[in-house]
Design a protein around this motif. Structure first.
Motif, PDB file in Angstrom:
ATOM      1  N   LEU A  40       2.039 110.517  -9.773  1.00  0.00           N
ATOM      2  CA  LEU A  40       1.254 110.258  -8.565  1.00  0.00           C
ATOM      3  C   LEU A  40      -0.218 110.103  -8.908  1.00  0.00           C
ATOM      4  O   LEU A  40      -0.925 109.297  -8.288  1.00  0.00           O
ATOM      5  N   ALA A  54       3.876 101.085  -6.919  1.00  0.00           N
ATOM      6  CA  ALA A  54       4.845 101.865  -6.138  1.00  0.00           C
ATOM      7  C   ALA A  54       5.143 103.154  -6.890  1.00  0.00           C
ATOM      8  O   ALA A  54       4.918 103.250  -8.103  1.00  0.00           O
ATOM      9  N   VAL A  55       5.667 104.149  -6.173  1.00  0.00           N
ATOM     10  CA  VAL A  55       5.991 105.436  -6.774  1.00  0.00           C
ATOM     11  C   VAL A  55       7.448 105.774  -6.492  1.00  0.00           C
ATOM     12  O   VAL A  55       8.004 105.398  -5.463  1.00  0.00           O
ATOM     13  N   SER A  56       8.060 106.496  -7.432  1.00  0.00           N
ATOM     14  CA  SER A  56       9.449 106.901  -7.248  1.00  0.00           C
ATOM     15  C   SER A  56       9.683 108.265  -7.882  1.00  0.00           C
ATOM     16  O   SER A  56       8.872 108.763  -8.661  1.00  0.00           O
ATOM     17  N   LEU A  59      12.342 113.454  -3.554  1.00  0.00           N
ATOM     18  CA  LEU A  59      11.614 114.215  -2.543  1.00  0.00           C
ATOM     19  C   LEU A  59      12.597 114.836  -1.565  1.00  0.00           C
ATOM     20  O   LEU A  59      13.592 114.204  -1.183  1.00  0.00           O
ATOM     21  N   ARG A  68       5.211 112.015   1.335  1.00  0.00           N
ATOM     22  CA  ARG A  68       5.416 110.657   1.864  1.00  0.00           C
ATOM     23  C   ARG A  68       4.278 110.258   2.800  1.00  0.00           C
ATOM     24  O   ARG A  68       3.781 109.128   2.751  1.00  0.00           O
ATOM     25  N   LEU A  71       1.115 109.419   0.811  1.00  0.00           N
ATOM     26  CA  LEU A  71       1.226 108.135   0.123  1.00  0.00           C
ATOM     27  C   LEU A  71       1.067 106.984   1.106  1.00  0.00           C
ATOM     28  O   LEU A  71       0.381 105.988   0.831  1.00  0.00           O
ATOM     29  N   SER A  72       1.685 107.122   2.262  1.00  0.00           N
ATOM     30  CA  SER A  72       1.597 106.082   3.280  1.00  0.00           C
ATOM     31  C   SER A  72       0.165 105.902   3.764  1.00  0.00           C
ATOM     32  O   SER A  72      -0.285 104.778   4.009  1.00  0.00           O
ATOM     33  N   GLN A  77       3.155 102.138  -2.145  1.00  0.00           N
ATOM     34  CA  GLN A  77       4.552 101.904  -1.793  1.00  0.00           C
ATOM     35  C   GLN A  77       5.426 103.097  -2.225  1.00  0.00           C
ATOM     36  O   GLN A  77       5.299 103.594  -3.336  1.00  0.00           O
ATOM     37  N   ASP A  78       6.319 103.496  -1.345  1.00  0.00           N
ATOM     38  CA  ASP A  78       7.147 104.691  -1.534  1.00  0.00           C
ATOM     39  C   ASP A  78       8.585 104.277  -1.840  1.00  0.00           C
ATOM     40  O   ASP A  78       9.296 103.793  -0.967  1.00  0.00           O
ATOM     41  N   PHE A  80      10.617 106.654  -3.305  1.00  0.00           N
ATOM     42  CA  PHE A  80      11.238 107.942  -3.598  1.00  0.00           C
ATOM     43  C   PHE A  80      12.654 108.022  -3.031  1.00  0.00           C
ATOM     44  O   PHE A  80      12.971 107.433  -1.997  1.00  0.00           O
TER      45      PHE A  80
END
Length: 311
Positions: A40, A54-56, A59, A68, A71-72, A77-78, A80
């Motif tokens: 992150l 984007a992140v993954s 969660l 979430r 991040l938003s 971009q989420d 997860f």
């Protein structure tokens, strides 16, 4: 797109106290809560650099929802994957010039949740050019989980930047599925070599060995003393400017972000090294972890000294 992976993220809670009393009540007014995890931090810096990121990872629960939401709010971009377990807290108590940390181990990821992650990763892999994998594995995942992601990435010609340590890093370097870049610090490199410590001569010797022959980029960070970097068969010495660090936490993650962005932009060797390491310097100048002042990039890059090491 650049994808960052943090499999065991956390809500980072910071309590700042003038004094910390054991076996007593401590009341705190200076509190911060942020979406935490090495990947992150990488994503935040990439976002500040204007990259499509984007992140993954995994969660779960209300804390996962908090991450979430954060991040938003900043437009990352989420990707997860939801799990039944609760995302962890990591608490730092800053007091009297010291930092006491209380770190939860995190949720146990089930086999079905792990398979769902692999399925999702495979689905969006064709959209991804670079993957930055950071940190350790959560409980429940097999030790070869990163290798599975590397295998999928190599299948789609995705460049993988890996920032891990210990047995994970050792197994990956020895495997047939090589990352494009690894970023150990001195301690992590020594551990990888089975030694208690390494000096600069030993680092240079190690980078020229067969152990790293098939890893195109190896960035060994040396803290305030810069880095020793290998690209294919060429070695470089990098010296960073002397600064009064405000918060060096997350500087290694910021270096990964800098290299990811620089690779995506097609920077040549010395330009890439200067740009990548500059992000670590800029992070150390900020109070927030995983943050840089983009207006200082030109200054930081200009202060970098990079030259080839002749062997």
């Amino acid at each position: 797109m650049i994808l960052t992976i943090t499999l065991n993220p956390a809500v980072d809670i910071s309590y700042k106290l003038d004094y910390f009393s054991l076996d007593s009540v401590n009341r705190v007014e200076d509190v911060s809560k942020t979406a935490g995890g090495k990947g992150l931090n990488v994503a935040r810096v990439l976002h500040q650099l204007g990259e499509d990121v984007a992140v993954s990872g995994f969660l779960g629960g209300s804390l996962g929802g908090f991450i979430r939401t954060q991040l938003s709010a900043i437009g990352i971009q989420d990707f997860f994957v939801p799990i039944d377990g609760e995302t962890r807290n990591c608490i730092a108590i800053i007091h009297e010039g010291k930092q006491t940390e209380i770190l939860e181990s995190g949720p146990v990821v089930s086999a079905s949740e792990a398979e769902l992650f692999v399925e999702k990763f495979t689905e969006y892999a064709p959209k991804v050019k670079i993957v930055a994998i950071s940190g350790s594995l959560p409980k429940g995942l097999p030790s070869d989980f990163y290798l599975r992601l590397l295998e999928i990435s190599n299948k789609y010609d995705i460049l993988v930047l890996l920032d891990s340590n210990g047995a994970l890093l050792t197994s990956i370097v020895a495997s047939e599925h090589k990352p494009y870049l690894i970023k150990p610090n001195e301690e992590e490199l020594a551990d990888l070599l089975g030694q208690k410590s390494v000096d600069k001569t030993q680092i240079i010797e190690a980078l020229g060995s067969s152990l790293f022959a098939d890893v195109p980029w190896v960035v060994v960070t040396l803290g305030a003393d810069g880095a020793i970097v290998k690209h294919n068969k060429t070695l470089y010495r990098a010296r960073t400017p002397k600064i009064d660090a405000v918060n060096p936490v997350g500087s290694g993650d910021s270096v990964v972000a800098g290299f990811a962005a620089g690779i995506a932009r097609g920077l040549a060797d010395e330009e890439l090294i200067k740009f990548g390491l500059s992000m670590g310097v800029l992070n150390a100048l900020e109070e927030k972890t995983g943050h840089i002042n983009v207006e200082k990039i030109e200054w930081a890059v200009g202060q970098m000294l990079v030259y080839r090491i002749e062997r």
